[in-house]
Design a protein around this motif. Structure first.
Motif, PDB file in Angstrom:
ATOM      1  N   GLU A 131       0.837  -1.201   0.000  1.00 24.83           N
ATOM      2  CA  GLU A 131       0.000   0.000   0.000  1.00 24.83           C
ATOM      3  C   GLU A 131       0.870   1.249   0.000  1.00 24.83           C
ATOM      4  N   CYS A 132       0.596   2.174  -0.935  1.00 24.27           N
ATOM      5  CA  CYS A 132       1.405   3.406  -1.026  1.00 24.27           C
ATOM      6  C   CYS A 132       0.579   4.681  -1.106  1.00 24.27           C
ATOM      7  N   GLN A 133      -0.531   4.674  -1.869  1.00 18.33           N
ATOM      8  CA  GLN A 133      -1.252   5.917  -2.125  1.00 18.33           C
ATOM      9  C   GLN A 133      -1.890   6.477  -0.848  1.00 18.33           C
ATOM     10  N   ASN A 134      -1.610   7.729  -0.540  1.00 15.89           N
ATOM     11  CA  ASN A 134      -2.134   8.408   0.651  1.00 15.89           C
ATOM     12  C   ASN A 134      -1.771   7.684   1.945  1.00 15.89           C
ATOM     13  N   SER A 135      -0.691   6.931   1.927  1.00 17.27           N
ATOM     14  CA  SER A 135      -0.264   6.225   3.131  1.00 17.27           C
ATOM     15  C   SER A 135       0.984   6.901   3.686  1.00 17.27           C
ATOM     16  N   ARG A 136       1.363   6.479   4.875  1.00 19.07           N
ATOM     17  CA  ARG A 136       2.574   7.024   5.491  1.00 19.07           C
ATOM     18  C   ARG A 136       3.716   6.011   5.434  1.00 19.07           C
ATOM     19  N   VAL A 137       3.610   5.103   4.464  1.00 20.25           N
ATOM     20  CA  VAL A 137       4.683   4.135   4.250  1.00 20.25           C
ATOM     21  C   VAL A 137       5.848   4.847   3.575  1.00 20.25           C
ATOM     22  N   PRO A 138       7.038   4.857   4.170  1.00 21.32           N
ATOM     23  CA  PRO A 138       8.192   5.449   3.491  1.00 21.32           C
ATOM     24  C   PRO A 138       8.511   4.660   2.219  1.00 21.32           C
ATOM     25  N   MET A 139       8.494   5.333   1.096  1.00 23.18           N
ATOM     26  CA  MET A 139       8.661   4.645  -0.178  1.00 23.18           C
ATOM     27  C   MET A 139       9.996   3.905  -0.258  1.00 23.18           C
ATOM     28  N   GLU A 140      10.988   4.382   0.467  1.00 20.59           N
ATOM     29  CA  GLU A 140      12.300   3.731   0.379  1.00 20.59           C
ATOM     30  C   GLU A 140      12.293   2.307   0.925  1.00 20.59           C
ATOM     31  N   LEU A 141      11.224   1.905   1.633  1.00 23.14           N
ATOM     32  CA  LEU A 141      11.156   0.525   2.117  1.00 23.14           C
ATOM     33  C   LEU A 141      11.082  -0.473   0.972  1.00 23.14           C
ATOM     34  N   ILE A 142      10.680  -0.009  -0.209  1.00 27.14           N
ATOM     35  CA  ILE A 142      10.662  -0.888  -1.380  1.00 27.14           C
ATOM     36  C   ILE A 142      12.059  -1.414  -1.681  1.00 27.14           C
ATOM     37  N   GLU A 143      13.068  -0.646  -1.317  1.00 33.07           N
ATOM     38  CA  GLU A 143      14.449  -1.072  -1.540  1.00 33.07           C
ATOM     39  C   GLU A 143      14.734  -2.414  -0.864  1.00 33.07           C
ATOM     40  N   LEU A 144      13.995  -2.716   0.198  1.00 31.86           N
ATOM     41  CA  LEU A 144      14.216  -3.957   0.948  1.00 31.86           C
ATOM     42  C   LEU A 144      13.831  -5.202   0.148  1.00 31.86           C
ATOM     43  N   VAL A 145      13.035  -5.036  -0.913  1.00 33.79           N
ATOM     44  CA  VAL A 145      12.671  -6.190  -1.744  1.00 33.79           C
ATOM     45  C   VAL A 145      13.257  -6.039  -3.152  1.00 33.79           C
ATOM     46  N   ARG A 146      14.365  -5.343  -3.252  1.00 35.58           N
ATOM     47  CA  ARG A 146      15.051  -5.157  -4.535  1.00 35.58           C
ATOM     48  C   ARG A 146      15.242  -6.508  -5.224  1.00 35.58           C
ATOM     49  N   GLY A 147      14.893  -6.575  -6.484  1.00 32.66           N
ATOM     50  CA  GLY A 147      14.980  -7.806  -7.260  1.00 32.66           C
ATOM     51  C   GLY A 147      13.634  -8.454  -7.485  1.00 32.66           C
ATOM     52  N   LYS A 148      12.667  -8.181  -6.591  1.00 32.71           N
ATOM     53  CA  LYS A 148      11.317  -8.690  -6.771  1.00 32.71           C
ATOM     54  C   LYS A 148      10.523  -7.743  -7.669  1.00 32.71           C
ATOM     55  N   THR A 149       9.504  -8.277  -8.315  1.00 36.22           N
ATOM     56  CA  THR A 149       8.506  -7.411  -8.936  1.00 36.22           C
ATOM     57  C   THR A 149       7.676  -6.793  -7.821  1.00 36.22           C
ATOM     58  N   VAL A 150       7.380  -5.496  -7.939  1.00 33.24           N
ATOM     59  CA  VAL A 150       6.664  -4.776  -6.890  1.00 33.24           C
ATOM     60  C   VAL A 150       5.344  -4.243  -7.451  1.00 33.24           C
ATOM     61  N   MET A 151       4.261  -4.609  -6.791  1.00 29.03           N
ATOM     62  CA  MET A 151       2.933  -4.144  -7.154  1.00 29.03           C
ATOM     63  C   MET A 151       2.600  -2.972  -6.230  1.00 29.03           C
ATOM     64  N   VAL A 152       2.764  -1.757  -6.730  1.00 27.29           N
ATOM     65  CA  VAL A 152       2.615  -0.556  -5.903  1.00 27.29           C
ATOM     66  C   VAL A 152       1.155  -0.113  -5.876  1.00 27.29           C
TER      67      VAL A 152
END
Length: 342
Positions: A253-274
């Protein structure tokens, strides 16, 4: 997927009012018998058409043939008594009356396979099917048989794998397991939850996804979000182990959330469904707002591994709002796709 920045939904779409009570979870059916069977198929066709007209590229069934993303699957299993109810705390958030596990759980017959075949017949493009994950399943029941969350999760993982293999054989391209419980029970998720998820996905040739969000836009979930502070860092607890897992796609979950987007870096290499569509508001996003979320995500995920999706299911929203959000999602992805191509 060869299509750059494909679009999809997390799962559910609103049901038409002639089929079920609108804007409601566990919505009761307005039809019965053969009329209900036909009505579900009609609603599924409408959901496919809504997605197609909006420009969504990975089509789902909108969960039109089920009342709830977890309990409808469980209803078809042996060992669970829906007349013997108990009140449990769902994801440490709200109390609910749930069925009881009274014996060894098993799947006497496929649950969604015929529905998946029907979906497959509606489109030549890629299709995605959602299943509840093992940990979220056990969090939606009272266990009076195994008396062990882990043991029951492994049993459900075996059952889910049987179902997933048959869905794959029916032509499903992506099988998504919904695990919102991963955002609450961090120690259990890391100790055995991710392992049971991998067991559910074992041996599949179809792409596998895990969807982890902050829930539908219902009161209990929105109040919980308000208690989480300035930053929502729950993903930080499970993403490192998910990055090492066999699961192909991570949905967040990303839209209008308080999730820091940089946390996506933790799954680098995976496909990410944002998640670029907020399901907790009736306000329809502009395509540019969706595009801004996707551009932000591209700082941490390669373009060929980014998918655009909704934060969670759209079932509790008005149908017109959901359709507007689907159009915004596809249009926002198209903006960024053109930028990448230019």
């Amino acid at each position: 997927m060869t299509h750059l920045l494909p679009t999809t939904t997390a799962g559910s779409l609103p049901k038409p009012s002639w089929l079920a009570q609108p804007e409601t979870l566990w919505s009761p059916w307005n039809l019965s018998g053969d009329a209900l069977v036909a009505g579900k198929q009609d609603a599924l066709r409408l959901a496919v058409d809504d997605q197609r007209q909006a420009g969504i590229t990975i089509i789902g069934d909108g969960e039109q043939t089920r009342q709830h993303f977890v309990t409808t699957f469980i209803e078809h299993l042996r060992g669970v008594d829906f007349t013997q109810r108990a009140t449990v705390r769902i994801r440490n958030r709200y109390d609910a009356s749930v069925p009881t596990v009274v014996g060894a759980v098993s799947r006497p017959a496929p649950v969604f396979v015929e529905d998946a075949r029907f979906l497959r017949a509606q489109t030549a493009g890629p299709i995605k099917w959602t299943l509840p994950g093992p940990m979220t399943m056990i969090d939606t029941l009272y266990d009076d048989h195994y008396h062990s969350r882990e043991t029951l999760a492994w049993e459900f993982a075996r059952i889910l794998n049987d179902e997933a293999r048959e869905l794959e054989a029916a032509g499903v391209d992506i099988i998504q397991f919904d695990e919102p419980a991963f955002n609450v029970f961090f120690d259990e998720a890391n100790d055995w939850g991710i392992a049971t998820l991998e067991r559910a996905a074992e041996g599949l040739k179809a792409k596998t996804a895990v969807h982890i969000c902050y829930g539908y836009g219902i009161k209990a979930n929105t109040e919980w979000k308000q208690s989480l502070g300035a930053e929502w860092r729950q993903y930080e607890r499970t993403f490192p182990n998910l990055q090492r897992s066999t699961i192909d796609i991570i949905s967040l979950e990303c839209q209008n959330s308080r999730v820091p987007m940089e946390l996506i870096e933790l799954v680098r290499g995976k496909t990410v469904m944002v998640g670029a569509i907020d399901v907790a508001t009736d306000m329809v996003e502009t395509p540019e707002a969706v595009a801004a979320t996707l551009r932000n995500a591209l700082r941490f995920v390669d373009a060929d591994k980014l998918w655009a999706a909704t934060n969670c299911g759209l079932a509790p929203l008005p149908r017109a709002v959901a359709r507007g959000k689907l159009h915004a999602l596809a249009a926002g992805a198209a903006i960024v796709r053109a930028e990448l191509a230019g």
